[in-house]
Design a protein around this motif. Sequence first.
Motif, PDB file in Angstrom:
ATOM      1  N   HIS A  56       4.694  19.093  25.406  1.00  0.00           N
ATOM      2  CA  HIS A  56       4.872  17.919  24.538  1.00  0.00           C
ATOM      3  C   HIS A  56       3.669  16.994  24.660  1.00  0.00           C
ATOM      4  O   HIS A  56       3.114  16.804  25.738  1.00  0.00           O
ATOM      5  CB  HIS A  56       6.176  17.196  24.876  1.00  0.00           C
ATOM      6  CG  HIS A  56       7.357  17.929  24.319  1.00  0.00           C
ATOM      7  ND1 HIS A  56       7.734  17.810  23.009  1.00  0.00           N
ATOM      8  CD2 HIS A  56       8.180  18.839  24.875  1.00  0.00           C
ATOM      9  CE1 HIS A  56       8.758  18.603  22.786  1.00  0.00           C
ATOM     10  NE2 HIS A  56       9.049  19.249  23.901  1.00  0.00           N
ATOM     11  N   SER A  57       3.318  16.418  23.537  1.00  0.00           N
ATOM     12  CA  SER A  57       2.121  15.589  23.471  1.00  0.00           C
ATOM     13  C   SER A  57       2.318  14.269  24.213  1.00  0.00           C
ATOM     14  O   SER A  57       3.423  13.721  24.246  1.00  0.00           O
ATOM     15  CB  SER A  57       1.804  15.302  22.009  1.00  0.00           C
ATOM     16  OG  SER A  57       0.875  14.271  21.918  1.00  0.00           O
ATOM     17  N   GLU A  58       1.216  13.748  24.756  1.00  0.00           N
ATOM     18  CA  GLU A  58       1.315  12.435  25.412  1.00  0.00           C
ATOM     19  C   GLU A  58       1.525  11.327  24.382  1.00  0.00           C
ATOM     20  O   GLU A  58       1.906  10.221  24.725  1.00  0.00           O
ATOM     21  CB  GLU A  58       0.074  12.162  26.293  1.00  0.00           C
ATOM     22  CG  GLU A  58      -1.240  12.066  25.575  1.00  0.00           C
ATOM     23  CD  GLU A  58      -1.948  13.406  25.430  1.00  0.00           C
ATOM     24  OE1 GLU A  58      -3.172  13.381  25.274  1.00  0.00           O
ATOM     25  OE2 GLU A  58      -1.300  14.478  25.430  1.00  0.00           O
ATOM     26  N   ASP A  59       1.321  11.627  23.099  1.00  0.00           N
ATOM     27  CA  ASP A  59       1.386  10.585  22.067  1.00  0.00           C
ATOM     28  C   ASP A  59       2.801  10.230  21.604  1.00  0.00           C
ATOM     29  O   ASP A  59       2.972   9.252  20.899  1.00  0.00           O
ATOM     30  CB  ASP A  59       0.638  11.056  20.802  1.00  0.00           C
ATOM     31  CG  ASP A  59      -0.871  11.066  20.998  1.00  0.00           C
ATOM     32  OD1 ASP A  59      -1.330  10.696  22.088  1.00  0.00           O
ATOM     33  OD2 ASP A  59      -1.572  11.442  20.045  1.00  0.00           O
ATOM     34  N   VAL A  60       3.772  11.058  21.892  1.00  0.00           N
ATOM     35  CA  VAL A  60       5.060  10.881  21.190  1.00  0.00           C
ATOM     36  C   VAL A  60       6.070  10.065  21.989  1.00  0.00           C
ATOM     37  O   VAL A  60       5.857   9.759  23.165  1.00  0.00           O
ATOM     38  CB  VAL A  60       5.686  12.252  20.810  1.00  0.00           C
ATOM     39  CG1 VAL A  60       4.753  13.034  19.902  1.00  0.00           C
ATOM     40  CG2 VAL A  60       6.030  13.066  22.059  1.00  0.00           C
ATOM     41  N   CYS A  61       7.173   9.760  21.338  1.00  0.00           N
ATOM     42  CA  CYS A  61       8.240   8.915  21.884  1.00  0.00           C
ATOM     43  C   CYS A  61       8.654   9.367  23.291  1.00  0.00           C
ATOM     44  O   CYS A  61       9.024  10.519  23.505  1.00  0.00           O
ATOM     45  CB  CYS A  61       9.440   8.960  20.944  1.00  0.00           C
ATOM     46  SG  CYS A  61      10.932   8.264  21.667  1.00  0.00           S
ATOM     47  N   VAL A 118      12.349  10.639  24.058  1.00  0.00           N
ATOM     48  CA  VAL A 118      12.564  12.063  23.786  1.00  0.00           C
ATOM     49  C   VAL A 118      12.106  12.883  24.987  1.00  0.00           C
ATOM     50  O   VAL A 118      12.823  13.767  25.469  1.00  0.00           O
ATOM     51  CB  VAL A 118      11.778  12.511  22.522  1.00  0.00           C
ATOM     52  CG1 VAL A 118      12.002  13.976  22.242  1.00  0.00           C
ATOM     53  CG2 VAL A 118      12.152  11.676  21.317  1.00  0.00           C
ATOM     54  N   THR A 144      12.281   9.731  14.336  1.00  0.00           N
ATOM     55  CA  THR A 144      12.126  10.532  15.541  1.00  0.00           C
ATOM     56  C   THR A 144      13.455  11.112  16.004  1.00  0.00           C
ATOM     57  O   THR A 144      13.490  12.194  16.588  1.00  0.00           O
ATOM     58  CB  THR A 144      11.441   9.667  16.619  1.00  0.00           C
ATOM     59  OG1 THR A 144      10.138   9.367  16.127  1.00  0.00           O
ATOM     60  CG2 THR A 144      11.324  10.369  17.951  1.00  0.00           C
ATOM     61  N   MET A 148      15.564  12.548  14.291  1.00  0.00           N
ATOM     62  CA  MET A 148      15.754  13.835  13.626  1.00  0.00           C
ATOM     63  C   MET A 148      15.043  14.953  14.406  1.00  0.00           C
ATOM     64  O   MET A 148      15.587  16.032  14.616  1.00  0.00           O
ATOM     65  CB  MET A 148      15.191  13.735  12.220  1.00  0.00           C
ATOM     66  CG  MET A 148      15.578  14.828  11.317  1.00  0.00           C
ATOM     67  SD  MET A 148      15.172  14.353   9.644  1.00  0.00           S
ATOM     68  CE  MET A 148      13.478  14.852   9.561  1.00  0.00           C
ATOM     69  N   LYS A 149      13.825  14.657  14.843  1.00  0.00           N
ATOM     70  CA  LYS A 149      13.059  15.652  15.625  1.00  0.00           C
ATOM     71  C   LYS A 149      13.708  15.847  16.996  1.00  0.00           C
ATOM     72  O   LYS A 149      13.808  16.961  17.491  1.00  0.00           O
ATOM     73  CB  LYS A 149      11.622  15.174  15.816  1.00  0.00           C
ATOM     74  CG  LYS A 149      10.785  15.111  14.578  1.00  0.00           C
ATOM     75  CD  LYS A 149      10.470  16.465  14.017  1.00  0.00           C
ATOM     76  CE  LYS A 149      11.153  16.708  12.713  1.00  0.00           C
ATOM     77  NZ  LYS A 149      11.069  18.029  12.181  1.00  0.00           N
ATOM     78  N   PHE A 155      16.742  15.473  17.804  1.00  0.00           N
ATOM     79  CA  PHE A 155      17.967  16.247  17.580  1.00  0.00           C
ATOM     80  C   PHE A 155      17.642  17.739  17.449  1.00  0.00           C
ATOM     81  O   PHE A 155      18.277  18.592  18.069  1.00  0.00           O
ATOM     82  CB  PHE A 155      18.624  15.714  16.309  1.00  0.00           C
ATOM     83  CG  PHE A 155      19.937  16.336  15.956  1.00  0.00           C
ATOM     84  CD1 PHE A 155      21.082  15.993  16.653  1.00  0.00           C
ATOM     85  CD2 PHE A 155      20.052  17.227  14.913  1.00  0.00           C
ATOM     86  CE1 PHE A 155      22.308  16.539  16.313  1.00  0.00           C
ATOM     87  CE2 PHE A 155      21.268  17.778  14.565  1.00  0.00           C
ATOM     88  CZ  PHE A 155      22.406  17.434  15.260  1.00  0.00           C
ATOM     89  N   GLU A 156      16.612  18.038  16.662  1.00  0.00           N
ATOM     90  CA  GLU A 156      16.234  19.458  16.504  1.00  0.00           C
ATOM     91  C   GLU A 156      15.786  20.045  17.841  1.00  0.00           C
ATOM     92  O   GLU A 156      16.080  21.201  18.154  1.00  0.00           O
ATOM     93  CB  GLU A 156      15.098  19.596  15.480  1.00  0.00           C
ATOM     94  CG  GLU A 156      15.561  19.437  14.032  1.00  0.00           C
ATOM     95  CD  GLU A 156      14.444  19.672  13.017  1.00  0.00           C
ATOM     96  OE1 GLU A 156      14.765  19.930  11.849  1.00  0.00           O
ATOM     97  OE2 GLU A 156      13.254  19.583  13.373  1.00  0.00           O
ATOM     98  N   LEU A 157      15.062  19.244  18.617  1.00  0.00           N
ATOM     99  CA  LEU A 157      14.581  19.730  19.919  1.00  0.00           C
ATOM    100  C   LEU A 157      15.731  19.978  20.881  1.00  0.00           C
ATOM    101  O   LEU A 157      15.745  20.968  21.610  1.00  0.00           O
ATOM    102  CB  LEU A 157      13.612  18.712  20.529  1.00  0.00           C
ATOM    103  CG  LEU A 157      12.200  18.726  19.926  1.00  0.00           C
ATOM    104  CD1 LEU A 157      11.478  17.409  20.180  1.00  0.00           C
ATOM    105  CD2 LEU A 157      11.380  19.881  20.497  1.00  0.00           C
ATOM    106  N   SER A 195       5.277   3.850  22.430  1.00  0.00           N
ATOM    107  CA  SER A 195       5.629   5.151  21.864  1.00  0.00           C
ATOM    108  C   SER A 195       6.750   5.060  20.842  1.00  0.00           C
ATOM    109  O   SER A 195       7.366   6.055  20.518  1.00  0.00           O
ATOM    110  CB  SER A 195       6.023   6.103  22.979  1.00  0.00           C
ATOM    111  OG  SER A 195       7.166   5.613  23.635  1.00  0.00           O
TER     112      SER A 195
END
Lengths: 388, 435
Positions: free
Chosen positions: B89-94, B97, B131, B133-134, B136-138, B370
């Motif tokens: 997972h990217s360091e940029d995201v929420c 999550v 976010t 939605m993503k 949830f998918e994850l 984030s």
Amino acid sequence: MALQEIVERCQDLYEDLDFSSVRAWKEAGKGRKVIGHMPVYVPRELIHAAGILPVGILGGGDQLDVIHGDAYYQSYICRIPRSTIELAITGRLDCLDGMLFPSTCDVIRNLSGMWQLKFQGKLVRYFDVPQNFDLDIGGAFYNRELQSFRDALAELVGHEISDDDLRASIDVYNKNRQAIVELYAYRAAEPWQVPTPEVYLLMRAGMLLPVEEHTQLIYDYIAAAKEVERPVRDNCRVVINGLFCEQPPLGLLKSIELAGCYVVDDDFMLVARWLLHDVPTDGDPLKNLSDAFITYSAETSCKYVPHKEDKGKFLVESVRKNRAEGVIFASPSFCDPALLDRPMLQNALTARGIPFTAFKFAENSGQLQPFREQAGTFADSIKLWSAA
Amino acid sequence: MNTAAKEQSTVQKEQSMVLQKEMINANYEALATAHEDGKKISSTFVPGNLNELLMCFDFVRNLPEINALQAGMRKKSGGYIMEAERSGHSEDVCTYVKSDLGMMAKGQVGPNGMPLPTPDILLLSYTGCFTFMKWFELVRDQYDCETAMLHVPYQADGKITDNMRNFVVTQIKEQVIPALERVSGVKFDIDRLREYLKESAKAEEDLVWVLQSAKNRPSPIDAYFGGVYYCGPIFTAFRGSKATTDYYRALRAEVEARIRQGLGPVTPEGVLDEERIRLVVEGPPNWTHFRDFWKMFYDEGAVVVASSYTKVGGVYDFGFRHDPEHPIESLADYCLGCYTNHSLPARVNMLCNYMEEYSADGFLNNSIKSCNSFSAGQLLMLREIEERTGKPAGFIETDLVDPRYFSPANVKNRLESYFQMIEQKKARGDARTAA
Ligand code: SF4
Ligand code: SF4
């Protein structure tokens, strides 16, 4: 038209951050109106049916000096909203009579509110699309949203938009989509003949030109490209993914090809490829548009995939159909949709033995060497695997 | 006694905080033993949660954001986030999550040290943030269970249209309820829902009263640091239960008593003696250094009198209540009305209203690195609010649960100079009034 001439025309359009072609179109007829829209999808058919020119607003790229825009955004937010604000503050978007913000992500969603606060007096609309793909539920919601958008456009132009006008516009956009399908098929078949930076520029031209003119331009390009013979290189075939919103610097696309990769599919300017088949031109045109969205639209990180087992299938299918050997994920920095989606897409590729590589970019990334090196290493490893 | 334990014992807590802690612990225990007890588990996000509806099907309710928050407060989120980043997972995201995914990767152990079992249904009421939605998918990717998704449209023009409401109502009736019936084996009973909604409305009434008590001088509450505790039960697994109604009754009585005695808010170091600065705060708090962060305020006599974060799981102070007469419609309006589902202009109006109604001296924005849902656009909001109210605005940057993005010295410096600016401005204003 000769190939060089077409590419130069597209390049000029791409570099023209003053939207001169749009201004010229507007001035060419009394009372002409223009509406801008951000990526990823808006139903341009409706705008066209109102006699309005839809114009894609895709940020300032690597050519715009962002001076004011940075004061609106913290450093940890992607680039496209700040350069879009810059375009507006510097008067470059004055030619627009309205602006649409599709439901792409929280950044674009909030940008619609910033527009409401800062640029009052023009049509500003957040364009919501359903994440529920049941025709009777999400479809019904979307149908009514389309009707409300149609009403707003009618108010802007001062006359109703008839069903026949809409059917005619659907037809025009079907033709445009068909031209793009042919362009993409040609590139997938003979990628050395259709370099991806040129495809990109052609697609970008479609964000500014009237759709009829764009369709013709694509056919002219295909015809002209067939006239020249370009050297075939020992490149590997890749799909690039993640470019649906913030735009890559043109140099990045060139670097990927120079590094030994032929791009055989991408997600540029999805608005033009969103609907995967022709929209019927008979029957209720609004329903046809909304049914098309629900039942056969493309997939991006901004769209919910209702069934877990389908996640990533769209990308896998593109790899298969275009006989790609791998995928390059190029995601904008700080882009939650693309970056959160990526691990799931990567899992889908891994499960099918499809190699991939990933990097992040910004629309103004200046240092292209690292991208080139990474794409080069990826291309080499693919060649190694296929030789083994 | 070790230092941490000593510190713990000197921390002052309101009675209601103790009550709440018990509720949360009981819920984690219920989650840990749910499957042994023959119960089903639902997993759902905070904003726009359908807690009363889930209760109708006897689900034990798990909320991933609360796990992330708890992990932040227990200093575990940093490790979880790194784990998620190690797995791609990217360091940029929420970071919420990533904290959740990292916790799953490390064996899904709940804050009480007991494992959190696999949910039987994932319910996403997707409101106020893409976010989710993503996320949830994850999460769905990791489980083999039924999922239900409720798309809640955005209030872009500051109002709920009939089309939006109908869309949400139809999804609840035709998709969410059947899925909940299928998984739980319990038949939906609308009268049971009405009973829960009655309880919700009572609790909401008391919550609003408590939050609005900050209009008093001195304010008997801190509506941000204390406020997040006050909102806890109503925002999470408890809204609609009798215990929650009782909790809010007790909380209200506590606050009433403080007003009668002219007391300020209870901080971890006791009751605040002198209220020097009244603030409205936008944005979530930082959880990893929650206590240190709070201290930076109460040491300076700064009290938060209203905040937007306490509206993230429902905006009640402009009149909305869950309505047993229109059960499904009011669930829809609740989902549509959560704070970040409001447009930026509506958020600005709300915050300006708070500045005025709560007689605030300044507006402070805690921008979360984030969280695009809150943060994108906050710099413009800040300018608008400053311009409209004429009150000084301040801006700090932290993160919810990533300790790497909480720089204590930097935040403290900024806050101190901001508070000084407010005091100077107030002094000038007082001098003018005296003259
Ligand atoms: S680049 Fe990503 S985060 Fe930024 S506006 Fe586009 S979709 Fe949103
Ligand atoms: S982006 Fe913000 S609102 Fe959305 S899930 Fe993350 S912390 Fe929550």
